[in-house]
Design a protein around this motif. Structure first.
Motif, PDB file in Angstrom:
ATOM      1  N   UNK A 129       0.844  -1.190   0.000  1.00 53.91           N
ATOM      2  CA  UNK A 129       0.000   0.000   0.000  1.00 53.91           C
ATOM      3  C   UNK A 129       0.883   1.245   0.000  1.00 53.91           C
ATOM      4  N   UNK A 130       0.299   2.357  -0.404  1.00 55.45           N
ATOM      5  CA  UNK A 130       1.008   3.624  -0.466  1.00 55.45           C
ATOM      6  C   UNK A 130       0.613   4.461   0.747  1.00 55.45           C
ATOM      7  N   UNK A 131       1.609   4.941   1.465  1.00 56.42           N
ATOM      8  CA  UNK A 131       1.341   5.797   2.619  1.00 56.42           C
ATOM      9  C   UNK A 131       0.997   7.215   2.196  1.00 56.42           C
ATOM     10  N   UNK A 172      -3.424   4.093  -1.478  1.00 52.65           N
ATOM     11  CA  UNK A 172      -3.821   3.129  -2.491  1.00 52.65           C
ATOM     12  C   UNK A 172      -3.186   1.783  -2.158  1.00 52.65           C
ATOM     13  N   UNK A 173      -3.875   0.691  -2.423  1.00 50.89           N
ATOM     14  CA  UNK A 173      -3.360  -0.656  -2.181  1.00 50.89           C
ATOM     15  C   UNK A 173      -3.322  -1.418  -3.497  1.00 50.89           C
ATOM     16  N   UNK A 174      -2.203  -2.118  -3.718  1.00 46.04           N
ATOM     17  CA  UNK A 174      -2.046  -2.939  -4.922  1.00 46.04           C
ATOM     18  C   UNK A 174      -1.792  -4.366  -4.465  1.00 46.04           C
ATOM     19  N   UNK A 175      -2.521  -5.303  -5.052  1.00 46.03           N
ATOM     20  CA  UNK A 175      -2.356  -6.719  -4.744  1.00 46.03           C
ATOM     21  C   UNK A 175      -1.950  -7.458  -6.015  1.00 46.03           C
ATOM     22  N   UNK A 176      -1.135  -8.486  -5.826  1.00 49.83           N
ATOM     23  CA  UNK A 176      -0.724  -9.333  -6.936  1.00 49.83           C
ATOM     24  C   UNK A 176      -0.536 -10.746  -6.406  1.00 49.83           C
ATOM     25  N   UNK A 177      -0.916 -11.717  -7.207  1.00 47.55           N
ATOM     26  CA  UNK A 177      -0.670 -13.103  -6.831  1.00 47.55           C
ATOM     27  C   UNK A 177       0.813 -13.392  -6.954  1.00 47.55           C
ATOM     28  N   UNK A 207       5.856   3.201  -0.342  1.00 44.90           N
ATOM     29  CA  UNK A 207       5.314   1.848  -0.073  1.00 44.90           C
ATOM     30  C   UNK A 207       5.300   1.501   1.408  1.00 44.90           C
ATOM     31  N   UNK A 208       4.292   0.731   1.752  1.00 44.50           N
ATOM     32  CA  UNK A 208       4.162   0.161   3.090  1.00 44.50           C
ATOM     33  C   UNK A 208       3.855  -1.322   2.913  1.00 44.50           C
ATOM     34  N   UNK A 209       4.740  -2.169   3.423  1.00 43.85           N
ATOM     35  CA  UNK A 209       4.615  -3.619   3.240  1.00 43.85           C
ATOM     36  C   UNK A 209       4.041  -4.250   4.496  1.00 43.85           C
ATOM     37  N   UNK A 224       0.310  10.394  -8.179  1.00 42.50           N
ATOM     38  CA  UNK A 224       0.873  11.604  -7.584  1.00 42.50           C
ATOM     39  C   UNK A 224       2.134  11.976  -8.357  1.00 42.50           C
ATOM     40  N   UNK A 225       1.985  12.863  -9.323  1.00 41.86           N
ATOM     41  CA  UNK A 225       3.112  13.317 -10.140  1.00 41.86           C
ATOM     42  C   UNK A 225       3.238  14.828  -9.986  1.00 41.86           C
TER      43      UNK A 225
END
Length: 119
Positions: free
Chosen positions: A65-67, A71-76, A116-118, A104-105
């Motif tokens: 996820x983004x701090x 936003x959260x991104x998932x992948x197998x 990122x936050x893991x 965010x640009x």
């Protein structure tokens, strides 16, 4: 009073402490060399999951996820291995996944991108 004076003399340490510029005793160095982690090998597994390669991660669903933008991104795991290789580091894969879809640009290299936050 005599008993206290005698007790103080008996409780003195057998040797003086080390000064800051004194050499450390050989027992200290031997203890460091006898440590299982002294040769650079990890006796225990790495504490941080982000430093693991994809083939070392037990979970099948990887999430980052983004701090900054929440936003959260998932992948197998199978898809991540197929796209990035089995020896890719999860920290690098997660950063790449967030950066590919970053919203965010600002135009400045130092400020662009996600944080990122893991978890």
């Amino acid at each position: 009073m005599d008993k206290m004076a005698a007790a103080v003399g008996r409780k003195m340490p057998p040797a003086r402490g080390l000064a800051p510029n004194d050499d450390l005793p050989p027992e200290y160095w031997q203890a460091l060399l006898d440590d299982p982690c002294a040769d650079g090998g990890n006796a225990a597994p790495r504490a941080s999951g982000r430093a693991l390669r994809l083939d070392e991660i037990p979970q099948h669903l990887l999430r980052v996820s983004c701090r900054r933008c929440s936003r959260t991104v998932e992948i197998l795991k199978a898809d991540a291995v197929r796209l990035y290789g089995w020896n890719a580091i999860w920290r690098d894969v997660g950063q790449r996944l967030l950066d590919n879809t970053c919203t965010v640009r600002t135009g400045r290299h130092e400020e662009d991108g996600c944080w990122p936050s893991y978890d």
